[in-house]
Design an enzyme around this catalytic site. Structure first.
Site, mmCIF file in Angstrom:
data_model
loop_
_atom_site.group_PDB
_atom_site.id
_atom_site.type_symbol
_atom_site.label_atom_id
_atom_site.label_comp_id
_atom_site.label_asym_id
_atom_site.label_seq_id
_atom_site.Cartn_x
_atom_site.Cartn_y
_atom_site.Cartn_z
ATOM 1 N N HIS A 193 15.531 46.849 -6.115
ATOM 2 C CA HIS A 193 14.661 45.736 -5.728
ATOM 3 C C HIS A 193 14.150 44.977 -6.957
ATOM 4 C CE1 HIS A 193 11.549 43.941 -2.957
ATOM 5 N NE2 HIS A 193 10.906 43.807 -4.113
ATOM 6 N N GLU A 194 13.561 45.716 -7.888
ATOM 7 C CA GLU A 194 12.966 45.063 -9.060
ATOM 8 C C GLU A 194 14.019 44.456 -9.983
ATOM 9 O OE1 GLU A 194 9.986 44.340 -9.028
ATOM 10 O OE2 GLU A 194 9.312 45.715 -7.462
ATOM 11 N N HIS A 215 14.736 41.041 -8.698
ATOM 12 C CA HIS A 215 13.785 40.073 -9.254
ATOM 13 C C HIS A 215 14.178 39.700 -10.687
ATOM 14 C CE1 HIS A 215 10.808 40.052 -6.111
ATOM 15 N NE2 HIS A 215 10.523 41.342 -6.211
ATOM 16 N N HIS A 259 17.223 37.530 -10.915
ATOM 17 C CA HIS A 259 16.883 36.188 -10.421
ATOM 18 C C HIS A 259 16.217 35.397 -11.562
ATOM 19 C CE1 HIS A 259 15.006 33.725 -6.853
ATOM 20 N NE2 HIS A 259 15.676 32.970 -7.697
#
Length: 601
Positions: A391-392, A395, A398
């Protein structure tokens, strides 16, 4: 009986710490850039009253803004990430406060600009853009200022609101200090009989325990610590809601929600669509809860029983090395270039891995333009921790792609799309792990984890969003947010969302008192909308392959803030202005529920 204690920050191996030195090699360099940035902010006043004189003046001012933003980001991120390493460290508490004050000073210094730009006739501004070299780069940003014209005040009033920024952030600061540095939780005996202190990082691990006593004592111990301060915490939360309501009223927005959503050009209907669509499928959550109760063979299913895996005799732990390997394989559909950046992040210590005394709870990805992103974890070896890593890093990549592609003006993507890349990574990782699993129990274990993502991300975050909507509406009507009022409202929502098969323990009524995101109003709904968009994108990537990856990376991840969030997602193939992506996600939830029921017969 010896108590298991967390390591001090100084005792943690440097290989497990992020390479914060890539931002500033030492505190002295930070102090120097802090002073230089402060001096740069002073230059802003030279442009006051002059922005409408010529396109050249406007361009020079916007360039100066970019330059200050670049340095301010570096100063602010370093100060706060050092503070987050150990929130009890007085030196970095001071750095964080200084950086915050500098940000307020900057916002105050530039507060005149929007009003001056808006005072120009629009044809003059468009003529500047057309005829001034370099100014076209700022066209989207300038049009955004024009979009905000109805809610922008005079230069003097904007400066006053900016000066109030430090005071207005006090509720969030107070809660952060209380939640990360001051509150202390009791120790309980774990499954092995060892005395272990409850911490933010360990709490979910306790709730995942197969021992009901451990789950219950951790749950009761944590909430007892918050309940002691329920009136103080209610006052802090109420103060935060009121300061947001003040800004909304000052800017003539109909509500705080409208103000917060307007920033990203998100219609209020998108927020309400989410709650309505989830309400339509509330029966699925009730059905899942009933299945959990049945499979756990419990007469009563309590709130603290919702996190432990419902598949027995499967207790998988992953070393951090194993977690990295799984994430790399799971994200292979995103292509070799994405994989190379992912490996770079692992190799070059973008990640602060393990919990230590005073470390900020939870996980995040954050960074400054011109430097690689940083990821804070509190890794504990659970399956959930593996997905948090995926998940991180979603980020982080991105941000990496956005920063590499966009100028600083458009590099910081809006919150509405912030959770899409991260959750898309989770969905792809889950698909990979399910495809590699033949064992019936392991498959059921993974499906349970996937179902839990829907429960905690789509349903629970929507419940949080509804709580925020209701409490902010109460303040708008002049009603008081007492501890009793907040707890009554919260418990009603828990009972509505989870249904009759869950015992809504008295402690859960106080969950509102420990949620940091409530101090960033109308943020959490984006976890649920982002999750829905991510599910749609992950399926598109798996189905269409390279062409979908090109749209996803080239038009979405690299898009930054160069267009409105809903438009960026449309370019990648998902329309969040409709209810359809949310319905599709809930349809997948139903499919997984059907599969789980079949596997466990």
């Amino acid at each position: 009986m010896e108590q298991v204690k967390l390591k001090k920050r100084s005792e943690v191996d440097s290989n497990f710490k992020w390479s914060i030195e890539d931002l500033f090699a030492n505190d002295g360099l930070w102090k120097q850039e802090y002073i230089e940035t402060k001096e740069e902010i002073e230059k802003v006043k030279n442009y006051r009253g002059k922005l409408s004189q010529s396109g050249k003046q406007l361009y020079e001012f916007l360039r100066l803004q970019d330059e200050i933003t670049f340095h301010l980001q570096r100063v602010y991120v370093y100060a706060n990430e050092k503070y987050h390493e150990d929130t009890g460290n007085n030196v970095y508490q001071g750095f964080s406060e200084q950086a915050g004050n500098l940000a307020v000073a900057y916002n105050s210094a530039v507060s005149f600009a929007n009003a001056e730009i808006l005072s120009m006739p629009e044809e003059v501004l468009h003529n500047f853009i057309k005829n001034t070299q370099g100014l076209s780069q700022y066209e989207f940003a300038l049009n955004e200022i024009l979009r905000n014209k109805p809610y922008t005040l005079s230069g003097e009033m904007e400066e006053l609101l900016a000066l109030a920024g430090d005071m207005a952030s006090s509720p969030q600061t107070i809660f952060s200090m209380f939640n990360n540095a001051d509150i202390k939780f009791p120790a309980i005996q774990d499954e092995k009989g060892e005395l272990v202190e409850i911490t933010h990082g360990r709490f979910i691990g306790f709730l995942e325990s197969g021992d009901k006593r451990v789950r219950r004592e951790a749950f009761q111990g944590l909430y007892a610590s918050y309940i002691k301060y329920k009136n103080t915490l209610a006052a802090v939360y109420s103060a935060n809601v009121k300061q947001e309501a003040f800004y909304a009223k000052a800017r003539k927005f109909p509500s705080t929600m409208a103000m917060k959503l307007y920033n990203s050009n998100i219609p209020v209907e998108v927020y309400k669509n989410l709650i309505e669509t989830v309400h339509e499928k509330m029966s699925l959550m009730h059905r899942y809860v009933a299945l959990r109760k049945k499979l756990m063979e419990l007469d009563e299913l309590h709130i603290y029983d919702l996190y432990t895996p419902i598949v027995k005799n499967v207790d998988i732990k992953y070393t951090f090395e194993e977690a990295k390997e799984l994430v790399v394989k799971g994200l292979s559909p995103l292509g070799e270039k994405y994989k190379e950046v992912l490996l770079e992040g692992f190799r070059d210590r973008w990640i602060d891995i393990y919990e230590n005394q005073g470390k900020r709870s939870g996980a995040y990805s954050w960074g400054a333009y011109g430097t690689h992103p940083y990821v804070l974890l509190n890794y504990n070896g659970s399956l959930d921790s593996v997905f948090t890593l995926a998940h991180e890093m979603g980020h982080a990549l991105h941000s990496y792609y956005s920063n590499k592609t966009q100028p600083i003006t458009y590099s910081d993507y809006k919150i509405f799309v912030a959770e899409v890349a991260s959750t898309c990574n989770e969905a792809l990782l889950m698909e990979y792990m399910l495809s590699c699993t033949e064992d019936k129990k392991q498959k059921a274990y993974l499906i349970n984890h996937f179902l839990e993502q829907f429960r905690t991300t789509l349903y629970r975050q929507t419940m949080f969003a509804e709580f925020e909507m209701l409490t902010h509406e109460k303040v708008q009507k002049g009603e008081a947010l007492t501890a009793e009022a907040l707890s009554t409202q919260y418990k009603e929502l828990v009972e509505q969302y989870y249904g009759k098969d869950v015992v809504a323990d008295e402690e859960i009524a106080f969950e509102w008192s420990r949620i940091p995101h409530f101090y960033t109003p109308f943020y959490v709904y984006q976890y649920a909308t982002g999750y829905s968009a991510a599910i749609a994108l992950s399926r598109k990537i798996l189905k269409e392959g390279e062409s979908a990856v090109e749209d996803y990376i080239g038009k979405f991840l690299q898009g930054g803030n160069s267009d409105y969030p809903i438009e960026l997602l449309k370019k990648a193939g998902v329309d969040m202005s409709s209810k359809e992506p949310i319905r599709q996600a809930l349809e997948l939830f139903e499919e997984l529920l059907n599969e789980m029921e079949a596997l466990m017969e």
